[in-house]
Design an enzyme around this catalytic site. Sequence first.
Site, short mmCIF file in Angstrom:
data_model
loop_
_atom_site.label_atom_id
_atom_site.label_comp_id
_atom_site.label_asym_id
_atom_site.label_seq_id
_atom_site.Cartn_x
_atom_site.Cartn_y
_atom_site.Cartn_z
N CYS A 12 -2.57 -10.67 -20.58
CA CYS A 12 -3.24 -9.89 -21.61
C CYS A 12 -4.58 -10.47 -22.04
O CYS A 12 -4.92 -11.60 -21.72
CB CYS A 12 -2.39 -9.81 -22.87
SG CYS A 12 -0.79 -9.09 -22.59
N GLY A 38 -5.86 -7.51 -17.86
CA GLY A 38 -4.73 -6.58 -17.92
C GLY A 38 -5.22 -5.16 -17.76
O GLY A 38 -6.14 -4.75 -18.48
N ASN A 112 -1.52 -12.51 -26.64
CA ASN A 112 -1.76 -12.92 -25.26
C ASN A 112 -0.91 -14.15 -24.99
O ASN A 112 -0.98 -15.12 -25.75
CB ASN A 112 -3.24 -13.25 -25.04
CG ASN A 112 -3.51 -13.79 -23.64
OD1 ASN A 112 -2.81 -13.44 -22.69
ND2 ASN A 112 -4.52 -14.63 -23.51
N GLY A 113 -0.10 -14.11 -23.94
CA GLY A 113 0.76 -15.25 -23.61
C GLY A 113 2.19 -14.80 -23.44
O GLY A 113 2.47 -13.60 -23.30
N TYR A 252 -8.97 -19.08 -11.72
CA TYR A 252 -8.78 -17.70 -11.27
C TYR A 252 -8.89 -16.64 -12.34
O TYR A 252 -9.52 -15.60 -12.14
CB TYR A 252 -7.41 -17.63 -10.59
CG TYR A 252 -6.92 -16.26 -10.23
CD1 TYR A 252 -7.55 -15.51 -9.24
CD2 TYR A 252 -5.83 -15.71 -10.88
CE1 TYR A 252 -7.09 -14.24 -8.91
CE2 TYR A 252 -5.37 -14.44 -10.56
CZ TYR A 252 -6.00 -13.71 -9.58
OH TYR A 252 -5.55 -12.48 -9.25
#
Length: 474
Positions: A12, A38, A112-113, A252
């Site tokens: 996310c 996302g 997020n996570g 990445y």
Amino acid sequence: MLAEIKGLNEECGVFGIWGHKDAAQLTYYGLHSLQHRGQEGAGIVVKNGDRLQGVKGEGLVTEVFTAEKFKDLTGNAAIGHVRYATAGGGGIENVQPLLFRSQNGSLAVAHNGNLVNAQSLKHQLESQGSIFQTTSDTEVLAHLMKRSGFSAIKDQMKNALTMLKGAYAFLVMTETEMLVALDPNGLRPLSIGQLGDAYCVASETCALDIVGAEFIRDVRPGELIVINDRGIQSEPFTYSASSAICTMEYVYFSRPDSNIHGINVHAARKNMGKFLARQANIEADVVTGVPDSSISAAIGYAEETGIPYEMGLIKNRYVGRTFIQPSQALREQGVKMKLSPVRGIVEGKRVVMVDDSIVRGTTSRRIVAMLREAGATEVHVCISSPPMKNPCFYGIDTSTHEELIASNHSVEEIREMIGADSLTFLSVEGMLEAIGRPAINETCGQCLACFTGNYPTEIYADTVLPHEKELVKK
Ligand code: SF4
């Protein structure tokens, strides 16, 4: 590499702004620049006077927010979210921000996570009478806050955060304030910026740049920030914070124009390519990178060796989203649709193909074959990170060892399986030195768990599949 074909996906991205009349529009732009984190759902909740209202939907930011939808999104504060569906699966109910209404006001949550103890907490909460609207781990925060017994939102949140384990960058908004929290290891990046009198918070600095906000600083591990009309306040919610930011953000996930803890992602990747070149020491005619995330490392490789960098692989940018389930067979087909070799560049050449990581190995095998079919005489695969041997439980969708080719095979076996003439992985030490940050357990360390198996948090039994338990070091 292309996230859709690699099988390695970030979960996310979040963006929030407080104190700006164009809050929803700016959040839209912020989310648009975080789209790589996302692509399966997006949402914005805006604070309009004493009311929170939201729009969310499945798909890309540009697909979810039409001009029609924006008519309803007026107000001077907003939080937004882009989602990649892993924890809890897909479905509109799991698209964030989640919006909760109660007698005491509304609460919007964007996360997020991934929480590693979400299942235990859910069981506990359900046994005490909670009913969950979603299958996402994020909803746990709202339930814990409401059950904390505190009246002030900040106290509710502080109390709830002490019960959560894993990776979280939270944006929470009520009618009167925005709260920002980062887990004690700071596993996911989160930065604060300022735009005039308004404050912005974003998963990556590229989102601050796009709205014209000035970067103030990164949110610290274990920090709780409250933003309201009186300004910004910060305090630690734990004293046992120890930084372990995700190394894969540098390798990445993040956009090359983002800075994480003061280090530019493109520069870090380029450096990784340079270190990789020294390690590989290969004679070749051209260097090519797998677009997009490996191009920086390939440029670094070429610079270090003097071997020319060429566009040996082209990404088809207009493939769009397919709604086909990514089975292994289709994934292989997907590579062909999304990448093409440039015959005029690789024909008759010894090619160094730089990529950022190998997950299942399927994609690498396809690309090596494509380069050979296009006439490359040798294909040397150079990976700008170490072998990924362990699953990530912090918001990346590699959850089993079986999915990871390096978990079960030696470098030589992988080389053979992907059909390369040689295969070199950057060492853990080389990667850390290239990024310019120390490993975990020092003052500002990095998570390396997918490479080393040393997880910065406790891993809960309910996070790990039964047959995986013995493989995960606690
Ligand atoms: S395990 Fe790997 S992908 Fe997951 S947070 Fe740690 S470094 Fe990042």
